[in-house]
Enzyme design. Structure first.
Site, PDB file in Angstrom:
ATOM      1  N   ASP A  67     -81.021 -98.820  -4.609  1.00 38.08           N
ATOM      2  CA  ASP A  67     -81.386 -99.094  -3.220  1.00 38.08           C
ATOM      3  C   ASP A  67     -82.729 -99.811  -3.140  1.00 38.08           C
ATOM      4  O   ASP A  67     -83.535 -99.771  -4.059  1.00 38.08           O
ATOM      5  CB  ASP A  67     -81.459 -97.789  -2.430  1.00 38.08           C
ATOM      6  CG  ASP A  67     -82.554 -96.853  -2.935  1.00 38.08           C
ATOM      7  OD1 ASP A  67     -82.717 -96.762  -4.162  1.00 38.08           O
ATOM      8  OD2 ASP A  67     -83.243 -96.229  -2.118  1.00 38.08           O
ATOM      9  N   GLU A  68     -82.964-100.467  -2.043  1.00 39.55           N
ATOM     10  CA  GLU A  68     -84.255-101.068  -1.693  1.00 39.55           C
ATOM     11  C   GLU A  68     -84.849-101.901  -2.829  1.00 39.55           C
ATOM     12  O   GLU A  68     -86.054-101.886  -3.071  1.00 39.55           O
ATOM     13  CB  GLU A  68     -85.236 -99.981  -1.259  1.00 39.55           C
ATOM     14  CG  GLU A  68     -84.776 -99.263   0.006  1.00 39.55           C
ATOM     15  CD  GLU A  68     -85.645 -98.100   0.390  1.00 39.55           C
ATOM     16  OE1 GLU A  68     -85.778 -97.848   1.604  1.00 39.55           O
ATOM     17  OE2 GLU A  68     -86.161 -97.417  -0.506  1.00 39.55           O
ATOM     18  N   ALA A  69     -83.985-102.652  -3.502  1.00 38.62           N
ATOM     19  CA  ALA A  69     -84.443-103.524  -4.601  1.00 38.62           C
ATOM     20  C   ALA A  69     -84.865-104.874  -4.021  1.00 38.62           C
ATOM     21  O   ALA A  69     -84.366-105.939  -4.409  1.00 38.62           O
ATOM     22  CB  ALA A  69     -83.334-103.690  -5.638  1.00 38.62           C
TER      23      ALA A  69
END
Length: 527
Positions: A333-335
């Site tokens: 996530d949130e890369a």
């Protein structure tokens, strides 16, 4: 006989009426919420699939024994020993554990042909000579024992009313996630959480072990990850980490309570603790400083370096070797600092590593925008404002055969504040009062986006710890909302808030007896 069954969203209590009106002398202020007086079978949480009450019950006393059935099954013996230990703590009785099933007492029986109970369910029968717990598996016997605990007083001996329960879970996966990366928590603190959630039939503990702020698990081949990367946390505290033996101990402790541990090594983002520990993991070969803030999306493993894949192979390999469960969670996530093409290429290789080490991939739902490996499980953490395109990608993955774990942030994120008056916690997904956390249907939650109910593996309530550093804060944010998660995951549904809030209030003496810190939601009649 009084019959209790969940039908069309309503718990039907056939027999004596249940009144919520104030008794004479009670506080009758306008708007005051008073608790109903519920019989023991009516108090059960999660609500069972069906229950019948009536007849003479069984009195727990000094002569009560736990009988673990014929055949000397060691696992059943273990369930009996643990149940005796739990009941001794609350009742003060000696409760010896013996083999066989003949005679009065609490009898634990395995029956592979038991009907209506599935792999985790059970049948409980109470009469004047004892209580018989029957299940197809030891896990079912354990869950039966937790229901038995709720049929007895929170403290002191008592009587199990006459009756029968036949019960089985709605979803196979009923999870709680704890983030020990933002703030460090000890194994003993996490064991306490395992005890608390397993009492309500939650069967999975997802551990967020690594993030920008800290690395919490020792890795033999990369010792600085824990020794240096573990030495920080949000706010600049000392951090900490678990040795592999400590992790094994926690896994074994959870397994005895039929809770599977799912470890998460977040990647390719949320990795500043790793990058600070080893310069070679950075594209420029320079290690950043350790990070103690709360921003997200700024870090990334170096997708173009072969050393990166050697790193994840060795880390995931060591973790897989000490994790008996089927799942490894690789985040995803949130890369925001990893270009989309690089993200997809990286996740291809990371998923291959997980499979090579004999595990099934779990990742946050952003994996749906890349190429989920066959059988990969996606964990959805979106909310009401999540873009439709993101939901459509998740629906496409579900239709392609990828099971979903539902963790909608505006329903099940336990780090969201209850309301504007409470703290700690955050509110980026909105406030999540107790009713909102419970009053929804996982089976139809993403139906409008095209996700079939059959794709829902289960539900999980994450507890992120940017603002949570103590046991008291952890419990305050988790309880009582985690009990709503337990019912959503186990009970046949649909959710029934009027019934649930009464049964939730009935748990207060048990929570108090266990010294659990919890939020006394104003719309729950705690009494």
């Amino acid at each position: 006989m009084r019959v209790l069954r969940r039908t069309l969203g309503t718990l039907l209590f056939l027999g004596a009426a249940v009144s919520c009106a104030p008794a004479p002398g009670d506080d009758a202020r306008p708007g005051a919420v008073r608790p109903a007086v519920l019989a023991p079978y009516e108090r059960l949480l999660p609500a069972p699939a069906s229950a019948r009450t009536g007849g003479t019950g069984y009195v727990f006393g000094a002569g009560t024994v736990i009988r673990t059935g014929p055949g000397g099954d060691e696992e059943v013996r273990g369930v009996g020993e643990l149940l005796a230990e739990q009941l001794r703590t609350s009742s003060g009785l000696p409760l010896p554990v013996v083999g066989g099933s003949e005679g009065d007492g609490v009898r634990l029986l395995l029956d592979e042909g038991a009907e209506g109970v599935g792999d985790e369910g059970y049948r409980l029968e109470s009469g004047p000579r004892g209580v018989t717990l029957t299940a197809r598996t030891p896990a079912g016997l354990f869950h039966a024992g937790q229901s038995l605990r709720q049929l007895l007083p929170a403290s002191g001996p008592g009587t199990v009313p006459g009756g029968e329960i036949t019960d089985a879970p709605r979803f196979a996966y009923r999870g709680a996630m704890l983030d020990i990366a933002r703030h460090y928590f000890t194994v003993e603190q996490v064991k306490r959480y395992v005890d608390q959630i397993s009492a309500y039939k939650v069967n999975t503990l997802h551990l967020h072990l690594t993030d920008d702020q800290g690395w919490r698990i020792a890795v033999d081949g990369w010792p600085r990850l824990a020794e240096y990367g573990g030495g920080s946390e949000v706010g600049g505290g000392p951090g900490g980490y678990w040795t592999k033996d400590q992790y094994r101990d926690l896994v074994a402790y959870a397994a005895r309570r039929y809770v599977d541990v799912v470890p998460e090594i977040d990647m390719p983002g949320h990795v500043n603790a790793a990058l600070a520990s080893y310069a070679e993991l950075n594209c420029d070969g320079k290690a950043p400083e350790r990070y103690t803030g709360t921003k997200v999306g700024f870090s990334s493993l170096c997708v173009g370096k072969e050393r990166t894949y050697e790193f994840i192979d060795e880390v995931l390999g060591e973790l897989a070797a000490i994790t008996p469960g089927r799942y490894l969670h690789i985040g995803g996530d949130e890369a925001h600092s990893t270009p989309a093409a690089d993200y997809a290429a990286f996740m291809d290789r990371a998923q291959e590593v997980v499979g090579r080490h004999g595990k099934t991939v779990v990742a946050w739902h952003q994996l749906a925008a890349a190429r989920p490996a066959p059988g990969a499980v996606l964990q959805y953490w979106g909310h009401d404002r999540t873009p439709d395109a993101e939901k459509t990608a998740v629906a496409a993955a579900a239709k392609a055969g990828h099971p979903l774990i539902l963790s909608p942030a505006d329903r099940l994120y336990l780090d969201m504040k209850y309301d504007v008056t409470t703290g700690p916690g955050l509110n980026w997904a909105g406030f999540v009062p107790v009713k909102r956390a419970y009053d929804w249907n996982p089976g139809s939650y993403l139906a409008a986006s095209g996700v079939p109910q059959s794709a829902v593996l289960g539900v999980e309530a994450p507890l992120w710890t940017e603002t949570i550093a103590t046991r008291s804060d952890l419990e305050f944010m988790a309880f009582p909302r985690i009990l709503g998660l337990a019912e959503l995951g186990w009970s046949p549904g649909p959710a029934n808030w009027p019934s649930y809030r009464q049964r939730l209030a009935a748990q207060a003496p048990r929570l108090d007896a266990q010294d659990t810190t919890y939020y006394r939601a104003p719309d729950v009649p705690w009494g």
